[in-house]
Design an enzyme around this catalytic site. Structure first.
Site, mmCIF file in Angstrom:
data_model
loop_
_atom_site.group_PDB
_atom_site.id
_atom_site.type_symbol
_atom_site.label_atom_id
_atom_site.label_comp_id
_atom_site.label_asym_id
_atom_site.label_seq_id
_atom_site.Cartn_x
_atom_site.Cartn_y
_atom_site.Cartn_z
ATOM 1 N N ARG A 87 17.153 8.941 6.558
ATOM 2 C CA ARG A 87 15.806 9.099 7.125
ATOM 3 C C ARG A 87 15.829 9.906 8.419
ATOM 4 N NH1 ARG A 87 14.418 7.405 11.679
ATOM 5 N NH2 ARG A 87 15.760 5.639 11.256
ATOM 6 N N THR B 255 6.998 -2.298 -3.039
ATOM 7 C CA THR B 255 5.789 -1.889 -2.332
ATOM 8 C C THR B 255 4.545 -2.287 -3.115
ATOM 9 O OG1 THR B 255 4.496 0.020 -1.619
ATOM 10 C CG2 THR B 255 6.131 0.448 -3.291
ATOM 11 N N SER C 100 2.382 8.029 -5.930
ATOM 12 C CA SER C 100 3.271 9.090 -5.414
ATOM 13 C C SER C 100 4.615 8.930 -6.113
ATOM 14 C CB SER C 100 3.466 8.946 -3.896
ATOM 15 O OG SER C 100 4.392 7.902 -3.623
ATOM 16 N N TYR D 131 7.437 8.684 -4.588
ATOM 17 C CA TYR D 131 8.136 7.612 -3.851
ATOM 18 C C TYR D 131 7.763 6.245 -4.434
ATOM 19 C CZ TYR D 131 8.021 3.736 -0.632
ATOM 20 O OH TYR D 131 8.097 2.467 -0.122
ATOM 21 N N HIS D 132 6.451 5.963 -4.550
ATOM 22 C CA HIS D 132 6.031 4.658 -5.060
ATOM 23 C C HIS D 132 6.533 4.459 -6.499
ATOM 24 C CE1 HIS D 132 3.018 5.020 -1.704
ATOM 25 N NE2 HIS D 132 3.224 3.721 -1.621
ATOM 26 N N LYS E 274 9.922 3.039 -6.847
ATOM 27 C CA LYS E 274 9.972 1.581 -6.648
ATOM 28 C C LYS E 274 9.592 0.851 -7.943
ATOM 29 C CE LYS E 274 10.536 1.344 -1.946
ATOM 30 N NZ LYS E 274 11.009 0.358 -0.982
ATOM 31 N N VAL F 70 3.148 -1.422 7.017
ATOM 32 C CA VAL F 70 3.513 -2.247 8.182
ATOM 33 C C VAL F 70 3.087 -1.510 9.448
ATOM 34 C CG1 VAL F 70 5.438 -3.405 9.353
ATOM 35 C CG2 VAL F 70 5.515 -3.036 6.896
ATOM 36 N N GLU G 152 -5.867 10.083 -4.638
ATOM 37 C CA GLU G 152 -5.990 8.616 -4.661
ATOM 38 C C GLU G 152 -7.465 8.263 -4.723
ATOM 39 O OE1 GLU G 152 -4.403 7.185 -0.893
ATOM 40 O OE2 GLU G 152 -5.834 8.364 0.259
#
Ligand code: USQ
Length: 383
Positions: free
Chosen positions: A35, A144, A179, A181-182, A185, A211, A328
């Protein structure tokens, strides 16, 4: 308890490591600075410079006397990760070691592939390291809420009972992420579920919402212990971005109509949730899914909250709806069950005006570090 925190350099990983050490656990952090490197490559550096992991551990030990072990290495390298698990023999592993930015995963092919490879390979290797070296170890995986997307029916806690042609069965609640990324998961969850069924490993999948915050008991010991707090469009989550925008005198960037509704939680509550999950582990052969957030807001509601508190502090906060860079739903139904963590004992820290004011005060102290060029969205979904 012996516990490994994968992704121990991250916004959640570092505060978790300090908390667990302060609770008396034997803690090892693992990170390969993915990261940090991506943030540098994309000009998305955090609000405050953060010492590297070895240095932070040294500072924390000097101040608190609590020790944390550090291993710098890549979870996608199985020979590295299996050595770590075989040697340390953890009772629990908290798996945060993923590329965490939805916008980064949507830049283009290279970034999507990096996200896909890192996230899936890391999870796959963790599963195999556990199966081969410590099969009783509890995997606490950070999922997530975005895995579920925004369906037009109530979202259950991980599972859905379905009646079809007179027969019933229970399945993973349908996932439809917004996305890449999501989506990684979602794929992680399926991988874990497969290996839970096959090998009887014990897994908790924490479906976390966005968060916010930069304060925990341990972080507050010293400025140098602050987690990486991002406010740019790639790594900054919406509340953290709005706080910095309010302090910088830039209008709060509401994407589109601002009716996007999500479940939010304070950084302090992430730590509580992970601790609660660890203290009551999943059974062998159980994939336990917990929806991890404490309250629900639309983007417009968040912007209004920050504006109201900011104005009371003399900041003159403006809100400006801008074209939504994402694909979205901007107005949608959102009703989510989230009983599991409350039943385990979660005591939420809600987003009160006082909490917002304290976060703004912290950001004001770092105002000189704000780079106004990092505020507007640079990544567009499906351009
Ligand atoms: N948004 C704005 N303005 C901004 C930034 C975001 O209106 O300046 C909107 C987004 O369009 C979205 C919502 O705020 O509708 C939340 O965005 P976010 O950037 O805070 O959250 P997201 O990209 O979904 O990802 C973050 C974390 C991710 C975690 C996820 C939980 O980066 O690691 O998994 O929150 S959740 O959103 O529930 O999927």
């Amino acid at each position: 308890m012996r516990v490994i925190i994968l992704g121990g350099d991250g916004y959640l990983g570092w505060p978790t490591a300090m908390r667990f050490a302060a609770l008396g656990h034997e803690v090892m952090v693992v990170d390969n600075y993915l990261r940090r490197n991506i943030a540098q490559e994309t000009c998305s550096e955090a609000l405050m410079p953060n010492p590297n992991l070895t240095e932070r551990v040294r500072i924390f030990e000097e101040i608190s006397r609590y020790k944390i072990r550090v291993e710098i290495g890549d979870c996608c390298d199985f020979s590295f990760i299996e050595k770590v698990f075989a040697g340390f023999q953890p009772k629990a592993v908290v798996h945060y070691a993923e590329q965490p930015s939805a916008p980064y995963s949507m830049i283009g092919y290279t970034e999507a592939l990096k996200t896909f490879n890192n996230n899936l390979n890391a999870t796959f290797n963790v599963i195999w390291a556990v199966i081969q070296h410590c099969p009783n170890c509890h995997i606490i995986k950070l999922g997530t809420m975005g895995e579920y997307g925004t369906p037009n029916i109530d979202i259950e806690e991980g599972w859905l009972e379905i009646e079809h042609k007179g027969r019933k069965d229970k399945f993973l609640y349908p996932r439809q992420a917004g996305s890449l990324y999501h989506t990684t998961k979602v794929l992680d969850t399926d991988l874990l579920w497969f290996y839970v069924r096959l090998y009887g490993i014990r897994v908790t999948d924490l479906m976390q919402g966005p968060v916010y915050g930069l304060s925990t008991t341990e972080v507050n010991l010293d400025e140098r212990l602050m987690p990486n707090f991002h406010y740019d469009d790639i790594f900054g989550t919406v509340v953290n971005r709005f706080l910095v925008q309010a302090v910088a005198g830039a209008p709060l960037t509401v994407y589109g109509r601002g009716g996007q509704t999500r479940g939010y939680l304070n950084l302090e509550d992430t730590l509580q949730c992970v601790e609660l999950a660890m203290d009551s582990p999943a059974e062998a052969g159980q994939l336990r899914i917990l929806n991890q957030f404490t309250e629900v807001f639309s983007v417009n509601e968040l912007a209004e909250k920050v504006q109201m508190v900011g104005n009371r502090m003399g900041l003159k906060v403006q809100i400006k709806a801008i074209d939504n860079p994402r694909k979205e739903k901007e107005e949608h139904y959102y009703s989510v069950k989230h009983h599991g963590l409350l039943e385990l004992g979660l005591q939420p820290h809600f987003m009160t005006d006082d909490i917002i004011a304290k976060m703004l005060e912290k950001v004001i102290r770092c105002k000189r570090n704000i780079d106004i060029r990092k505020i507007m969205p640079r990544v567009v979904w499906n351009k």
